[in-house]
Design an enzyme around this catalytic site. Structure first.
Site, PDB file in Angstrom:
ATOM      1  N   ARG A   1      19.586  18.384   6.954  1.00  0.00           N
ATOM      2  CA  ARG A   1      19.571  17.480   5.786  1.00  0.00           C
ATOM      3  C   ARG A   1      20.711  16.466   5.881  1.00  0.00           C
ATOM      4  O   ARG A   1      20.602  15.331   5.423  1.00  0.00           O
ATOM      5  CB  ARG A   1      19.664  18.277   4.468  1.00  0.00           C
TER       6      ARG A   1
ATOM      7  N   TYR B   1       5.476  -2.496  -5.693  1.00  0.00           N
ATOM      8  CA  TYR B   1       4.594  -1.333  -5.544  1.00  0.00           C
ATOM      9  C   TYR B   1       4.657  -0.532  -6.859  1.00  0.00           C
ATOM     10  O   TYR B   1       5.762  -0.249  -7.352  1.00  0.00           O
ATOM     11  CB  TYR B   1       5.059  -0.518  -4.340  1.00  0.00           C
TER      12      TYR B   1
ATOM     13  N   LYS C   1       3.927   2.529   6.772  1.00  0.00           N
ATOM     14  CA  LYS C   1       3.096   1.350   6.958  1.00  0.00           C
ATOM     15  C   LYS C   1       3.258   0.781   8.371  1.00  0.00           C
ATOM     16  O   LYS C   1       3.061   1.493   9.327  1.00  0.00           O
ATOM     17  CB  LYS C   1       3.422   0.342   5.857  1.00  0.00           C
TER      18      LYS C   1
HETATM   19  N1  LCS Z   1       7.234   0.006  -0.965  1.00  0.00           N
HETATM   20  C1  LCS Z   1       6.066  -0.613  -0.747  1.00  0.00           C
HETATM   21  C2  LCS Z   1       6.035  -2.103  -0.651  1.00  0.00           C
HETATM   22  C3  LCS Z   1       4.896   0.117  -0.617  1.00  0.00           C
HETATM   23  O1  LCS Z   1       3.755  -0.533  -0.393  1.00  0.00           O
HETATM   24  C4  LCS Z   1       4.958   1.541  -0.738  1.00  0.00           C
HETATM   25  C5  LCS Z   1       3.732   2.369  -0.637  1.00  0.00           C
HETATM   26  C6  LCS Z   1       6.191   2.149  -0.970  1.00  0.00           C
HETATM   27  C7  LCS Z   1       7.316   1.353  -1.069  1.00  0.00           C
HETATM   28  C8  LCS Z   1       6.328   3.640  -1.078  1.00  0.00           C
HETATM   29  O2  LCS Z   1       6.183   4.209   0.181  1.00  0.00           O
HETATM   30  P1  LCS Z   1       5.603   5.689   0.481  1.00  0.00           P
HETATM   31  O3  LCS Z   1       6.384   6.644  -0.360  1.00  0.00           O
HETATM   32  O4  LCS Z   1       4.176   5.684   0.114  1.00  0.00           O
HETATM   33  O5  LCS Z   1       5.868   5.850   1.932  1.00  0.00           O
HETATM   34  N2  LCS Z   1       2.550   1.635  -0.782  1.00  0.00           N
HETATM   35  C9  LCS Z   1       1.358   2.113  -0.829  1.00  0.00           C
HETATM   36  C10 LCS Z   1       0.208   1.310  -1.026  1.00  0.00           C
HETATM   37  O6  LCS Z   1       0.196   0.118  -1.257  1.00  0.00           O
HETATM   38  N3  LCS Z   1      -0.850   2.076  -0.949  1.00  0.00           N
HETATM   39  O7  LCS Z   1      -0.524   3.414  -0.803  1.00  0.00           O
HETATM   40  C11 LCS Z   1       0.921   3.523  -0.708  1.00  0.00           C
END
Ligand code: LCS
Length: 393
Positions: free
Chosen positions: A58, A111, A208
């Site tokens: 961690r 988001y 992503k």
């Molecule tokens: N920031 C952005 C711009 C995102 O698009 C997402 C997830 C996150 C932070 C959070 O990331 P995660 O915890 O999912 O790795 N965006 C998503 C979307 O547009 N569709 O599903 C997840």
């Protein structure tokens, strides 16, 4: 190998990586929760910081650190912290830079959960937030209060593709001693480098483009300097949102092809955007590469490419959008983005469902908005798929 002076593509392959005593060609997975000390004194020295040895996963782990160092070099940052998810990165940034009674300013169209977590969790500790259209710099100036501690930008924003001028927004914030965090998920460091433009922290959902293969969830924060880095590392270690070594290994593997994948996807996205722009059933389209995109000049100024995220509205609103989503066959109807496969989704009822209807509308997330993440399949197949679905409307 010192990779600091290598080009971006070389850094994708080599930065942060290390080879073990057997000469492994890639960074090995250290799938261990803890590390043994050579002696009681050695253990005490590791904890006091006198010895840089590993203690506990961690707190730090060689595979995770290799990824963190690679990401830091790609973003031209000091060092990075990898986390279990993009949302762990978002909440760790909030925990680090906000305090009781603090105020933050955020892009309205972030988001959904990045906004919802402020309203559902941080407000109960007395944090205030102003969600505004940060593409208009005066809105940032006007929102600043004596207790503003954080400017949180998402550009291009999810799902409106609206851009914020990172350089000018950072200049405004820094005049007031406000920390600037930029969610760089939609561009990745291949297309945009927030720290070079003046931000203090670059944030990623690694889920992503960076990992790119829709097989892990992960996040990262890359700090511009040691002071900011130490604060983030401490929060992550105490809050426990660390990445797992196997997850880190997969991201290290995925990110090596980042520029190849994005080159292909954005070349196709331009063709898909032109196709949609000229289609009689399309009401509007947002893609930074189109001359009709109102911030096309800003996109050229702060990004080195236009990416592969497109938002559009079909004539006939939500129902027409549903017909498209139910009739594509190559594109997968799923949330997430930035993978090798083309994805389509409806933000208002899916990724941004947790945001109130009024706030969605104020941020430009209308009922008719369809979000399209262009993958690396044959572009003719992607367009034929949309063409078939549009014919059903
Ligand atoms: N920031 C952005 C711009 C995102 O698009 C997402 C997830 C996150 C932070 C959070 O990331 P995660 O915890 O999912 O790795 N965006 C998503 C979307 O547009 N569709 O599903 C997840």
């Amino acid at each position: 190998m010192d990779t600091k002076n290598l080009g971006f593509d070389s850094k994708l392959i080599h930065a942060g990586d290390f080879h073990d005593e057997y000469g492994s060609a890639v960074t090995p997975i250290y799938q261990t929760s803890t590390f043994s000390f050579k002696s009681a004194q050695h253990g005490a020295d590791c904890f006091s910081g006198k010895d840089k040895g590993y203690i506990y996963t961690r707190i730090g782990n060689p595979t995770i650190n290799a990824l963190e160092n690679k990401l830091a070099e790609l973003e031209n940052g000091y060092r990075g912290v990898a986390l279990a998810s993009g949302m762990a990165a978002v909440t760790t940034a909030y925990m680090t830079f906000l305090e009781k009674g603090a105020h933050m300013i955020s892009t309205g169209a972030v988001y959904g959960p990045s906004r919802a977590v402020i309203e559902s969790h941080f407000q109960k500790f007395g944090v205030e937030a102003t969600f505004t259209d940060t593409s208009v710099l005066e809105n940032i100036e006007n929102a600043i209060k004596p207790n503003t501690k954080l400017l949180y930008l998402e550009t291009p924003a999810n799902p409106t593709i609206q851009l914020t001028d990172i350089r000018r927004a950072s200049e405004i914030a820094h005049k007031h001693g406000i920390i600037v965090v930029v969610d760089n998920t939609f561009s990745s460091p291949y297309l945009q480098k927030p720290l070079d433009l003046g931000a203090d922290v670059a944030l990623h959902s690694l889920t992503k483009f960076i990992n790119g293969h829709a097989d892990i969830v992960g996040g990262a924060l890359i700090a511009k300097d040691e002071d900011v880095y130490n604060k983030i590392r401490k929060t992550m270690t105490y809050m426990g949102g660390n990445m797992d070594p196997h997850q880190a290994y997969l991201v290290i593997r995925g990110v090596k092809t980042l520029s190849l994948r994005i080159d292909r996807a954005q070349e196709s996205a331009m063709k898909v955007a032109r196709y949609l722009e000229n289609h009689p059933k399309i009401e509007w389209i947002k893609y930074p590469g189109l001359e009709s995109f109102e911030q096309h000049e800003l996109a050229k100024e702060q990004m080195t490419g236009f990416g592969s995220m497109i938002s559009f509205g079909v004539k006939g609103g939500h129902r027409a959008g549903e017909i498209i989503m139910d009739n594509v066959h190559l594109a997968t109807l799923a949330v997430s983005l930035g993978g090798v496969e083309t994805l389509i989704q409806h933000p208002s009822s899916m990724t941004h469902a947790a945001v109130s209807k009024e706030d969605k509308l104020a941020a430009g997330i209308t009922d008719g908005l369809v979000r399209f993440s262009v993958g690396i399949e044959d572009v003719n197949d992607i367009i034929a798929d949309l063409d078939h679905a549009l014919a059903m409307v």
